[in-house]
Design a protein around this motif. Structure first.
Motif, PDB file in Angstrom:
ATOM      1  N   ILE A 296      -4.542  -8.816   5.819  1.00  0.00           N
ATOM      2  CA  ILE A 296      -4.626  -7.737   4.832  1.00  0.00           C
ATOM      3  C   ILE A 296      -4.748  -8.279   3.414  1.00  0.00           C
ATOM      4  O   ILE A 296      -4.999  -7.514   2.477  1.00  0.00           O
ATOM      5  CB  ILE A 296      -3.414  -6.800   4.920  1.00  0.00           C
ATOM      6  CG1 ILE A 296      -2.123  -7.538   4.575  1.00  0.00           C
ATOM      7  CG2 ILE A 296      -3.321  -6.184   6.316  1.00  0.00           C
ATOM      8  CD1 ILE A 296      -0.927  -6.623   4.400  1.00  0.00           C
ATOM      9  N   ARG A 322      -3.737  -0.708   2.054  1.00  0.00           N
ATOM     10  CA  ARG A 322      -3.701  -1.760   3.063  1.00  0.00           C
ATOM     11  C   ARG A 322      -2.358  -1.784   3.786  1.00  0.00           C
ATOM     12  O   ARG A 322      -2.295  -1.958   5.000  1.00  0.00           O
ATOM     13  CB  ARG A 322      -3.956  -3.129   2.418  1.00  0.00           C
ATOM     14  CG  ARG A 322      -5.297  -3.233   1.730  1.00  0.00           C
ATOM     15  CD  ARG A 322      -5.572  -4.658   1.293  1.00  0.00           C
ATOM     16  NE  ARG A 322      -6.747  -4.732   0.431  1.00  0.00           N
ATOM     17  CZ  ARG A 322      -7.246  -5.860  -0.052  1.00  0.00           C
ATOM     18  NH1 ARG A 322      -6.661  -7.006   0.239  1.00  0.00           N
ATOM     19  NH2 ARG A 322      -8.306  -5.847  -0.827  1.00  0.00           N
ATOM     20  N   SER A 375     -11.287  -6.877   2.008  1.00  0.00           N
ATOM     21  CA  SER A 375     -11.065  -5.730   1.129  1.00  0.00           C
ATOM     22  C   SER A 375     -11.711  -4.453   1.646  1.00  0.00           C
ATOM     23  O   SER A 375     -11.262  -3.353   1.335  1.00  0.00           O
ATOM     24  CB  SER A 375     -11.610  -6.042  -0.271  1.00  0.00           C
ATOM     25  OG  SER A 375     -13.023  -6.220  -0.236  1.00  0.00           O
TER      26      SER A 375
END
Length: 635
Positions: A296, A322, A375
């Motif tokens: 993450i 996230r 991302s």
């Protein structure tokens, strides 16, 4: 692939590498530097072949036309002139120069005013055979500026079969971690068996560094990638990529993590600040299969702590989405560490290659593509392909082909025209990806499943945007000790010393003359190979007491002490010399009463008598005057 730091074999070009790279690679690619008497890439290729890989592509630099190819011939590879003439897709397989035709993934819009696209330039490809393994060497054009460019050139050359998953690794990779783990001493060398055992036994949900026995790193990574991809497609959350991480953390007697400088003092490798990253992994427990380790966060320490000398405390910023979306699971834990190191070994799903072709501004896989995928994974597939048009206020929808044509007609300048073409290419790539993953709602025929159709909502913020996964395989700390890139002088010297030392300690050294060579198509096939064994050149002398190997035809004088070193072929060492942790390449002459420590001595160099060198590197055919005393210098 190792595109950077290639240099002309006749020394016509100087090294433009940074200070941390190996300077004496001006005469050869660094993946051809010797490790235990054999080029690094030979070790890596034999490891890949040993785990069952049947298709290998080697991307070399524009200046390296013959050196790597000649090395493959010396390894026992044969040019593929007497074998099958077509590949699996029916495209003629030729030896030598082939034209670079755009692949189905690539439909490039050329612009006369723009810089040359490396994928439009002809590439020199040569086919080799090593037993049952096909090896293709492709020369990158000079316009290729990074690993992402290299991947696009390979895709454009049509040497990757459609819908293939690709494992990418650097050519200077050293993988002998299984020698350092005592639990693997009696393990089988079968890649399939090792991957299956790792998958079935891995039940540590909390901490990914508490890994079980890994017999082979590449097989374990491939096993994770196959499993997560299969499950992801079934659940509508496809896998984008998997990457291999090493645990390079160390603690003192009190359990306090050591600084990088302290690691070097203990004989380890000190990472530079630019190589340290904050990596966050969410480990998600699964009922009937091993846990999923989802990345993450992946951000360099330098960028996090670069606060313009304000004196403020560095802060690590993680988007809430996230953590919230990753935590929507049972038995989930998240860890963020700087002790995990990226080995630059990546498994890419086929659809990620589509992204790479569309995103032509990306030059490096590790610096551009990987952070981009990390991302975008929660935003979904469409966010990866999306190219936004400027000037459209509030515009979020990805338009269909008819709207593209309208925009094209309204375009008043070249920039708008190029942007429309880029969006159109991105839309076509997204359409192919959704079709390949069977993600269309109507499951219609070709032409009826356009992503811009009314059947399919393409809003990048919609619930149907299909988030994907970026997963990791974390090697155990023991395995990570000899899983590294020999891309810097300290790392190269460390690998040469520790590979030999660990192989001797585990009784895992075998002379090449003991290998069984079976028949093949113009080449031999290594049988019964143990992935955890160090195979040495024929007639190599091994000193088990001082962890030193001496290759044939070396002439060692009287009263010479050598510890933790590798002595190359045809080396002459004068009387009374002392060497400790030194790599001496072939045909080197060392005078009498010399003291050498922690140094790298390149091929054909001459060191005068009574020299004292510590932490030095001596280049190709260099001469060090008699009586020289130096520390940390280059000659």
């Amino acid at each position: 692939h190792d595109h950077n730091h290639y240099h002309d074999h006749d020394h016509d070009q100087k090294n433009g590498a940074g200070p941390s790279t190996i300077k004496n690679t001006r005469y050869m690619p660094k993946h051809l530097l010797p490790l235990a008497g054999r080029p690094i890439i030979h070790h890596l290729l034999e490891h890949c072949i040993g785990v069952g890989m049947e298709r290998i592509i080697i991307a070399i630099g524009a200046d390296d036309h013959q050196v790597t190819k000649s090395s493959l011939v010396q390894m026992g590879c044969a040019t593929d002139t007497d074998t099958d003439t077509c590949n699996d897709t029916g495209t003629p397989r030729t030896t030598g120069t082939t034209s670079t035709t755009p692949s189905p993934r690539q439909e490039t819009n050329t612009n006369e005013e723009s810089a040359p696209d490396p994928t439009d330039i002809q590439s020199d490809t040569t086919e080799f055979k090593y037993g049952h393994t096909s090896i293709t060497v492709i020369v990158m054009p000079k316009e290729c500026n990074g690993s992402a460019d290299a991947m696009r050139c390979i895709i454009a050359a049509n040497i990757i079969e459609s819908q293939s998953h690709v494992m990418v690794m650097p050519a200077d990779l050293v993988l002998y971690g299984n020698m350092t783990d005592a639990a693997t001493a009696s393990a089988s060398a079968s890649a399939t068996a090792s991957a299956t055992a790792t998958a079935s036994n891995d039940n540590n949900v909390g901490d990914p560094e508490q890994d079980h026995v890994i017999v082979d790193a590449l097989g374990s990574l491939a096993d994770v990638h196959r499993r997560e991809y299969r499950v992801g497609v079934e659940k509508g959350m496809p896998l984008g990529m998997s990457l291999l991480l090493a645990d390079v953390g160390e603690e003192d007697e009190s359990g306090v993590p050591l600084k990088e400088s302290s690691k070097a003092k203990k004989g380890g490798i000190a990472r530079e600040v630019g190589d340290i990253e904050y990596i966050g992994i969410s480990t998600i427990g699964n009922k009937n299969r091993p846990p999923t380790q989802r990345i993450i966060l992946k951000q360099s320490k330098y960028s996090v702590e670069d606060i313009e000398n304000t004196g403020a405390t560095p802060k690590l910023h993680i988007p809430k989405a996230r953590l919230h979306k990753a935590s929507n699971q049972v038995h989930m834990t998240t860890l963020i560490k700087t002790a995990w190191s990226d080995l630059h070994v990546y498994c890419f799903s086929p659809w990620v290659l589509n992204v790479l072709v569309v995103k032509k501004n990306m030059k490096d896989l590790d610096k551009d593509l990987i952070p981009f995928l990390v991302s975008r994974q929660f935003r979904g597939l469409k966010a990866c392909f999306r190219v936004m048009m400027k000037g459209g206020k509030g515009q979020k929808k990805v338009s269909s082909s008819s709207v593209y044509e309208d925009k094209f007609k309204k375009g008043s300048d070249c920039t708008s025209k190029e942007k429309v073409e880029e969006e159109k290419e991105a839309m076509e790539a997204l359409t192919r990806t959704m079709r390949d993953l069977n993600f269309f709602k109507d499951g219609g025929e070709d032409g009826d499943d356009d992503v811009g159709d009314a059947n399919y909502d393409c809003d990048v913020d919609s619930d149907d945007n299909y988030p994907f996964l970026v997963c990791a395989k974390v090697l155990s700390r023991e395995y990570s000790k000899l899983s590294l890139r020999a891309s810097t002088l300290p790392a190269y010297t460390y690998a040469c010393r520790e590979v030999v030392a660990q192989a001797i300690a585990a009784s895992k050294t075998v002379d090449e003359k003991e290998l069984k060579i079976g028949p093949g198509t113009g080449a031999g096939t290594i049988t019964g190979r143990d992935l955890g064994t160090l195979y040495l050149p024929e007639n190599t002398s091994v000193n088990t007491k001082f962890n030193t190997i001496t290759l044939p035809e070396a002439n060692i004088g009287e009263k010479v002490q050598i510890k933790s070193s590798t002595i190359g072929r045809g080396v002459v060492i004068g009387r009374g010399c002392r060497l400790n942790n030194v790599v001496v390449h072939d045909n080197v002459t060392i005078g009498e009463n010399c003291i050498l420590q922690n140094s790298n001595i390149s091929q054909g160099s001459i060191i005068g008598s009574n020299c004292n060198l510590n932490d030095c590197q001596v280049g190709l055919n260099a001469e060090v005057p008699t009586g020289t005393k130096a520390k940390g210098d280059s000659f």
